[in-house]
Enzyme design. Sequence first.
Site, PDB file in Angstrom:
ATOM      1  N   ASP A  55      20.097   3.563   0.603  1.00 24.53           N
ATOM      2  CA  ASP A  55      19.771   2.158   0.339  1.00 24.53           C
ATOM      3  C   ASP A  55      20.999   1.335  -0.031  1.00 24.53           C
ATOM      4  OD1 ASP A  55      17.183   2.811   0.874  1.00 24.53           O
ATOM      5  OD2 ASP A  55      16.353   2.007  -0.999  1.00 24.53           O
ATOM      6  N   ASN A  60      15.786   2.029   5.615  1.00 24.82           N
ATOM      7  CA  ASN A  60      14.436   2.070   5.043  1.00 24.82           C
ATOM      8  C   ASN A  60      14.384   1.351   3.693  1.00 24.82           C
ATOM      9  OD1 ASN A  60      11.728   2.787   5.162  1.00 24.82           O
ATOM     10  ND2 ASN A  60      12.042   4.795   4.216  1.00 24.82           N
ATOM     11  N   ARG A  85       5.465  -1.851   5.921  1.00 26.81           N
ATOM     12  CA  ARG A  85       5.347  -2.621   4.663  1.00 26.81           C
ATOM     13  C   ARG A  85       5.260  -4.125   4.948  1.00 26.81           C
ATOM     14  NH1 ARG A  85       9.934   0.039   0.877  1.00 26.81           N
ATOM     15  NH2 ARG A  85       9.003  -1.295  -0.730  1.00 26.81           N
ATOM     16  N   SER A 138       4.829  -7.723  -4.468  1.00 29.79           N
ATOM     17  CA  SER A 138       6.190  -7.259  -4.771  1.00 29.79           C
ATOM     18  C   SER A 138       6.982  -8.355  -5.477  1.00 29.79           C
ATOM     19  CB  SER A 138       6.890  -6.892  -3.460  1.00 29.79           C
ATOM     20  OG  SER A 138       8.251  -6.633  -3.681  1.00 29.79           O
ATOM     21  N   SER A 139       7.824  -7.949  -6.410  1.00 30.36           N
ATOM     22  CA  SER A 139       8.730  -8.900  -7.071  1.00 30.36           C
ATOM     23  C   SER A 139       9.929  -9.221  -6.183  1.00 30.36           C
ATOM     24  CB  SER A 139       9.236  -8.304  -8.389  1.00 30.36           C
ATOM     25  OG  SER A 139      10.113  -7.211  -8.122  1.00 30.36           O
ATOM     26  N   GLN A 140      10.125  -8.410  -5.144  1.00 33.44           N
ATOM     27  CA  GLN A 140      11.336  -8.564  -4.321  1.00 33.44           C
ATOM     28  C   GLN A 140      11.362  -9.905  -3.583  1.00 33.44           C
ATOM     29  OE1 GLN A 140      11.425  -5.041  -1.869  1.00 33.44           O
ATOM     30  NE2 GLN A 140      11.658  -3.672  -3.622  1.00 33.44           N
ATOM     31  N   ASP A 151       9.055   2.492 -10.584  1.00 30.19           N
ATOM     32  CA  ASP A 151       9.699   3.569  -9.825  1.00 30.19           C
ATOM     33  C   ASP A 151       9.750   4.900 -10.585  1.00 30.19           C
ATOM     34  OD1 ASP A 151      10.040   1.938  -7.657  1.00 30.19           O
ATOM     35  OD2 ASP A 151      12.128   1.447  -8.088  1.00 30.19           O
ATOM     36  N   GLU A 204       7.409   3.119   0.178  1.00 26.16           N
ATOM     37  CA  GLU A 204       7.817   3.915   1.343  1.00 26.16           C
ATOM     38  C   GLU A 204       6.630   4.604   2.002  1.00 26.16           C
ATOM     39  OE1 GLU A 204       9.368   3.277  -1.293  1.00 26.16           O
ATOM     40  OE2 GLU A 204      11.529   3.609  -1.169  1.00 26.16           O
ATOM     41  N   ARG A 246       1.843   5.334  -2.246  1.00 22.83           N
ATOM     42  CA  ARG A 246       2.181   6.257  -3.340  1.00 22.83           C
ATOM     43  C   ARG A 246       0.981   6.592  -4.219  1.00 22.83           C
ATOM     44  NH1 ARG A 246       8.197   4.029  -5.157  1.00 22.83           N
ATOM     45  NH2 ARG A 246       9.306   5.058  -3.433  1.00 22.83           N
ATOM     46  N   HIS A 280      11.409   9.294  -0.951  1.00 20.85           N
ATOM     47  CA  HIS A 280      12.284   9.982  -1.923  1.00 20.85           C
ATOM     48  C   HIS A 280      11.583  10.267  -3.243  1.00 20.85           C
ATOM     49  CE1 HIS A 280      13.592   5.783  -3.537  1.00 20.85           C
ATOM     50  NE2 HIS A 280      12.583   5.632  -2.701  1.00 20.85           N
ATOM     51  N   ARG A 281      10.736   9.326  -3.685  1.00 22.37           N
ATOM     52  CA  ARG A 281      10.115   9.553  -5.011  1.00 22.37           C
ATOM     53  C   ARG A 281       9.003  10.600  -4.923  1.00 22.37           C
ATOM     54  NH1 ARG A 281      13.588   6.708  -7.628  1.00 22.37           N
ATOM     55  NH2 ARG A 281      14.045   4.603  -6.885  1.00 22.37           N
ATOM     56  N   LYS A 298      17.572   8.540   0.177  1.00 20.05           N
ATOM     57  CA  LYS A 298      17.360   7.078   0.127  1.00 20.05           C
ATOM     58  C   LYS A 298      17.885   6.519  -1.192  1.00 20.05           C
ATOM     59  CE  LYS A 298      13.785   3.575   0.863  1.00 20.05           C
ATOM     60  NZ  LYS A 298      13.807   2.697  -0.295  1.00 20.05           N
TER      61      LYS A 298
HETATM   62  O1  LIG Z   1      14.096  -5.493  -6.773  1.00 19.45           O
HETATM   63  C1  LIG Z   1      14.308  -4.287  -6.644  1.00 19.45           C
HETATM   64  O2  LIG Z   1      15.465  -3.818  -6.517  1.00 19.45           O
HETATM   65  C2  LIG Z   1      13.155  -3.360  -6.656  1.00 19.45           C
HETATM   66  C3  LIG Z   1      11.914  -3.802  -7.045  1.00 19.45           C
HETATM   67  C4  LIG Z   1      10.713  -2.938  -7.120  1.00 19.45           C
HETATM   68  O3  LIG Z   1       9.849  -3.240  -6.032  1.00 19.45           O
HETATM   69  P1  LIG Z   1       8.492  -4.106  -6.157  1.00 19.45           P
HETATM   70  O4  LIG Z   1       8.821  -5.409  -6.770  1.00 19.45           O
HETATM   71  O5  LIG Z   1       8.045  -4.238  -4.727  1.00 19.45           O
HETATM   72  O6  LIG Z   1       7.534  -3.302  -6.987  1.00 19.45           O
HETATM   73  C5  LIG Z   1      11.112  -1.470  -7.047  1.00 19.45           C
HETATM   74  O7  LIG Z   1       9.971  -0.672  -6.796  1.00 19.45           O
HETATM   75  C6  LIG Z   1      12.142  -1.212  -5.987  1.00 19.45           C
HETATM   76  O8  LIG Z   1      12.507   0.146  -5.952  1.00 19.45           O
HETATM   77  C7  LIG Z   1      13.417  -1.978  -6.254  1.00 19.45           C
HETATM   78  C1  LIG Z   2      10.313   1.325  -3.579  1.00 21.40           C
HETATM   79  C2  LIG Z   2      11.606   1.613  -3.631  1.00 21.40           C
HETATM   80  O1  LIG Z   2      12.586   0.946  -2.980  1.00 21.40           O
HETATM   81  P1  LIG Z   2      12.498  -0.277  -1.934  1.00 21.40           P
HETATM   82  O2  LIG Z   2      11.288  -1.097  -2.263  1.00 21.40           O
HETATM   83  O3  LIG Z   2      13.759  -1.039  -2.150  1.00 21.40           O
HETATM   84  O4  LIG Z   2      12.414   0.324  -0.567  1.00 21.40           O
HETATM   85  C3  LIG Z   2      12.081   2.729  -4.500  1.00 21.40           C
HETATM   86  O5  LIG Z   2      13.308   2.865  -4.668  1.00 21.40           O
HETATM   87  O6  LIG Z   2      11.273   3.507  -5.031  1.00 21.40           O
END
Ligand SMILES: O=C(O)C1=C[C@@H](OP(=O)(O)O)[C@@H](O)[C@H](O)C1
Ligand SMILES: C=C(OP(=O)(O)O)C(=O)O
Length: 431
Positions: free
Chosen positions: A48, A89, A120, A164-166, A309, A337, A340, A383-384, A410
Amino acid sequence: MDVIVNPTPNLNGEIGALSSKNYTTRYLLAAALAEGTSTIHFPAHSEDSDAMRRCIRDLGAVLEEDDSKIVIQGFGSHPRDVRELNVGNAGAVLRFLMGVTALCPEVTFVNTYPDSLGKRPHDDLIDALGQMGVQVEHQQGRLPITIKGGQAKGGHIRVSGSVSSQYLSALLFVTPLLAEDSTIEVLNDLKSKVVIGQTLEVLEQAGIIIHASDDYMSFRVPGGQAYKPTTYTVQGDYPGSAAVLAAAAVTQSDVKILRLMEQSKQGERAIVDVLRMMEVPLTHENDVVHVQGNGRLKAVEFDGDAATDAVLAMVAAAVFAEGTSRFYNVENLRYKECDRITDYLNELRKAGANVEERQAEIIVHGRPEGVEGGVEINAHYDHRVIMALTVVGLRAKQPIRIRDAHHVAKSYPQYFDHLQALGASVQWVKE
Ligand SMILES: O=C(O)C1=C[C@@H](OP(=O)(O)O)[C@@H](O)[C@H](O)C1
Ligand SMILES: C=C(OP(=O)(O)O)C(=O)O
């Protein structure tokens, strides 16, 4: 490559924690978005973080790396006009860069993991980018995705945080670079809220000003800002270390992990509190977590959203606890991934665990007497899942074989080396 995990009663020794994945991806991006030279000490090396290295290089950053640091000449608010990016990924890398490529004329994110990241959803971010005047081509919210930016505008942006917070982090990275001021309103719930604290911490270190409400549901972002080049140091990674700590908790152990900051903003540092609640003997002082496991654990109830995580590792420990454990508020584990909850619990059941699922919950009826093992595990590209099933395998009666365990790279390529150094009997085998 597969891994065979043999029953291992004792773990002993000390390791340095791997470097944080979430901070490394953020520092790399912040350095790329700055004009001038930034230095990152102890960056993570994993698929990653390598994906972020590759993509910022493609976008015009110049990277020079030695054993302990990476020096980056950023491209500021002017990424190179690149046609294609490959994030592997890496979900967070994809989402952050979908935001940043709003500054590019036209970029396609290719789909190299159709059975993992390719499944996703990104709809909520696509919707928010649309509000900024960015045209996005996609396959029902999934990869491949083409971002037609160049004309992106700030203003009032609404984004859902319920998956997701992303998506929100992506907007927080790009909006300071737009000409206009922005306000970001988070709709519905905000999952993995603690991770936003990491994004804001990095942005502040990069000299970016963001006015956030206390609950992180609304933000005021002045436009026309510049990321400043600076020096960052990456802290140890709790999500990866959580699996090693869980392994120490389910065995007779004397294990130390160094470089785990007590005051970290990583929500997954809750692994220490959860193991403590499970009555695992441990201390956490001077950034060292020291577990002296006796193999006995008590069941626990925990809001998993605070440590998204690390939940799989906590569940693996709970498999051997006395009583029934419950991990609630974890629905967004379904959008990682793999699923889960369903996929992970299926693999745990194969190994002999007694687990139940709800839409947003994992329930574990502990088996202190151990589980049978003697099975093959499907890694689901996750990976987890690999790390957590390894924890279960160490205390199973028969060895387990984890297929395609190389996907551990990853986030934590040296996971099995670290376990071996602590005395675990784990071996790589060719398929
Ligand atoms: O912002 C980040 O770096 C991450 C946010 C989390 O995702 P979600 O916000 O989708 O839960 C986490 O699970 C992921 O491994 C990394
Ligand atoms: C969900 C994860 O990563 P990402 O969302 O960045 O793929 C993780 O690292 O467990």
